[in-house]
Scaffold this motif. Structure first.
Motif, PDB file in Angstrom:
ATOM      1  N   LEU A 101       0.956  -1.184   0.219  1.00  0.00           N
ATOM      2  CA  LEU A 101      -0.166  -0.023  -0.095  1.00  0.00           C
ATOM      3  C   LEU A 101       0.678   1.352   0.022  1.00  0.00           C
ATOM      4  CD1 LEU A 101      -2.623  -1.197   2.590  1.00  0.00           C
ATOM      5  CD2 LEU A 101      -2.993  -0.679  -0.064  1.00  0.00           C
ATOM      6  N   GLU A 102       2.149   1.139   0.411  1.00  0.00           N
ATOM      7  CA  GLU A 102       2.709   2.465   0.782  1.00  0.00           C
ATOM      8  C   GLU A 102       3.377   2.644  -0.661  1.00  0.00           C
ATOM      9  OE1 GLU A 102       6.201   3.827   3.827  1.00  0.00           O
ATOM     10  OE2 GLU A 102       6.416   1.907   3.220  1.00  0.00           O
ATOM     11  N   ALA A 103       3.871   1.447  -1.504  1.00  0.00           N
ATOM     12  CA  ALA A 103       4.297   1.571  -2.756  1.00  0.00           C
ATOM     13  C   ALA A 103       2.916   1.990  -3.808  1.00  0.00           C
ATOM     14  CB  ALA A 103       5.006   0.434  -3.265  1.00  0.00           C
ATOM     15  N   LEU A 104       1.843   1.487  -3.731  1.00  0.00           N
ATOM     16  CA  LEU A 104       0.715   1.652  -4.440  1.00  0.00           C
ATOM     17  C   LEU A 104      -0.458   1.832  -3.902  1.00  0.00           C
ATOM     18  CD1 LEU A 104       0.251   1.237  -7.639  1.00  0.00           C
ATOM     19  CD2 LEU A 104      -0.274  -1.082  -7.169  1.00  0.00           C
ATOM     20  N   PRO A 105      -0.628   2.855  -3.064  1.00  0.00           N
ATOM     21  CA  PRO A 105      -1.600   3.214  -1.976  1.00  0.00           C
ATOM     22  C   PRO A 105      -3.195   2.848  -2.659  1.00  0.00           C
ATOM     23  CG  PRO A 105      -0.430   5.226  -2.245  1.00  0.00           C
ATOM     24  CD  PRO A 105       0.052   4.325  -3.372  1.00  0.00           C
ATOM     25  N   TRP A 106      -3.642   2.754  -4.081  1.00  0.00           N
ATOM     26  CA  TRP A 106      -4.879   2.266  -4.191  1.00  0.00           C
ATOM     27  C   TRP A 106      -4.732   1.081  -4.654  1.00  0.00           C
ATOM     28  CZ3 TRP A 106      -1.341   5.786  -6.542  1.00  0.00           C
ATOM     29  CH2 TRP A 106      -0.573   5.579  -7.547  1.00  0.00           C
ATOM     30  N   ALA A 107      -4.051   0.136  -4.250  1.00  0.00           N
ATOM     31  CA  ALA A 107      -3.966  -1.284  -4.394  1.00  0.00           C
ATOM     32  C   ALA A 107      -5.124  -1.707  -3.718  1.00  0.00           C
ATOM     33  CB  ALA A 107      -2.708  -1.847  -3.802  1.00  0.00           C
TER      34      ALA A 107
END
Length: 115
Positions: A101-107
């Motif tokens: 989520l930190e890398a891709l918050p919309w995951a």
């Protein structure tokens, strides 16, 4: 995930949404300017310019669609915040690791999950 992490992720989503909305506005302006350029051209000697403008218009439209798609994903993530399901996979319901989520918050799902 603790409250501080959730707060940081939501702030990241909101900032990215604002950035993308500005980008979409810029692309809309580019579209209008390119269309105006196309309408100003017309003689046979300007055919190469017209072809170049059409290619540019296609690039802008493609970029606009990518931005809209990402904005849609961010809106869905923000809705999951409101529903209390943010950070859980929409496929399995399992927690999504904070690092993802930190890398891709919309995951919206775990790596390897299919929808």
């Amino acid at each position: 995930m603790d409250n501080a992490q959730l707060t940081a992720l939501k702030a990241t989503l909101l900032a990215e949404k604002a950035r993308l909305e500005e980008e979409l506005d810029r692309l809309m302006i580019d579209t209008r300017e390119n269309a105006a350029d196309q309408s100003a051209e017309g003689s046979p000697s300007e055919m190469a310019d017209i072809a170049s403008d059409v290619t540019e218009q296609e690039r802008i439209m493609s970029e606009r669609e990518e931005v809209r798609s990402l904005l849609n994903e961010i809106d869905k993530a923000l809705l999951r915040f409101e529903n209390g399901t943010y950070g859980l996979s929409v496929v399995s319901g399992k927690p999504i690791p904070f690092e993802r989520l930190e890398a891709l918050p919309w995951a919206s799902k775990l790596v390897g999950e299919e929808k």
